[in-house]
Design an enzyme around this catalytic site. Structure first.
Site: not given
Length: 362
Positions: A186, A214, A219, A235, A295, A320, A354
């Protein structure tokens, strides 16, 4: 020289314009009034990429307007950049312009920094990096107190480290994150902390187990883990998976399993379409999933993942791209209702924003 214009005074108007766009995109969906999380109007970007434009024996930082890639805009400062980036920019350029070895055939410079100022600078070339370059880059590393990475075709030369260690505060707890130079993180640390806090607060009290798709470098995974018995995160990027495992160890979070799989493959695994070797040590039947956290990239969710998400009692969706988010929420509206919605201005003075949503099964 042309300086890219940013104005603290114009920030409220541009944020309001983006909020109105989000409202229009989601006008056909029953959502609550968004919680709005503002960014600092300047100094918010922890990473920056610049083209290097050369005239004679002098190099300049440059940017290009969309669609005008033959007209460079030369810049001396980068107002969105964190103060450490703006401190380093002129010092780096001065050293490059004093050294033909560092300057010659250099075409891009990238900065990655942290709230504490730890920094990696990547210099990208159209030439082979030899011993002379390495010697001057080592001296530059010492002078600027940074790590330097040199890149050219089939070459990556690391002087120092190819990552930084970021520390983010979430509801009074500090989380440590390894952020690799070449992988996604980010870019706005202040807003990232607000996003993490929002996600933890909105998932408080849900319980059960969490599935995250994802997950990147963990994070969201790390702070969210406190609200669930077990977390299974997926991921596709090997680099990001390795960082997520590193971050789990550094933060002493032990209720997470990370699997290197795409969201599409994992959705098929949940449907028992076929066996997957990477899940051979994972007993999916032992999980009591109450919540899915997604995400996705700008393309949003694929159709199969959207159908899988509908089976969960709770869906937490960070996006996003409000256009694909609106599409996906509309596709899930018959089975789920949006009960929380937030807008995080991760990218001031751009068209991007976002969003976060919590959906509960009707």
């Amino acid at each position: 020289m042309t300086i890219v214009p940013f104005s603290d005074e114009s920030y409220p108007a541009q944020l309001n314009e983006k909020l109105n766009k989000v409202r229009r995109l989601l006008s056909d969906t029953d959502i609550p009034e968004p919680e709005v999380y503002e960014s600092p109007a300047s100094g918010y970007r922890m990473r920056a990429e610049f083209k290097v434009w050369q005239e004679g024996s002098t190099a300049f930082y440059a940017m290009y307007k969309k669609g005008e890639y033959k007209t460079p805009y030369l810049i001396e400062e980068f107002t969105p950049g964190y103060h450490r980036i703006n401190e380093l920019m002129p010092r780096l350029l001065a050293e490059i312009n004093q050294s033909e070895t560092l300057r010659k055939r250099l075409f891009q410079a990238e900065f990655l920094t942290t709230l504490a100022g730890e920094t990696v600078i990547t210099l990208i070339y159209h030439k082979k990096l030899d011993d002379a370059w390495h010697a001057e880059a080592e001296a530059l590393t010492s002078l600027l107190s940074v790590s330097i990475i040199g890149r050219s075709r089939k070459q990556k030369v690391i002087i120092g480290r190819d990552y930084v260690i970021e520390k983010l505060s979430v509801l009074g707890r500090e989380y440590t994150y390894q952020q690799i130079e070449s992988s996604f993180t980010q870019p706005n640390a202040v807003i990232c902390q607000k996003m993490l806090t929002w996600a933890v607060e909105k998932s408080s009290g849900i319980g059960g187990d969490l599935l995250e798709l994802y997950c990147g470098n963990g994070n969201f995974t790390l702070p969210l883990a406190q609200n669930f018995d077990k977390v299974l995160a997926t991921e596709i990027s090997k680099v990001s998976v390795n960082s997520a495992l590193y971050n789990m160890r550094e933060n002493n979070v032990e209720n997470i399993n990370v699997v290197r799989m795409s969201s599409e493959d994992f959705s098929q695994a949940l449907d028992n379409v076929r066996p997957f070797r990477r899940l051979k040590d994972i007993a999916l039947e032992d999980y009591n999933f109450t919540t899915i956290f997604v995400d996705p990239p700008r393309a949003g969710l694929d159709e199969h993942t959207t159908e899988v998400a509908k089976r969960f009692q709770n869906i937490m969706y960070i996006s996003c791209n409000p256009e694909t988010m609106a599409r996906d929420i509309q596709a899930m509206s018959a089975s789920h209702k949006v009960v929380e919605f937030a807008v995080f201005d991760q990218f001031p003075f751009t068209d991007h924003i976002e969003c976060g949503a919590v959906l509960m099964k009707r």
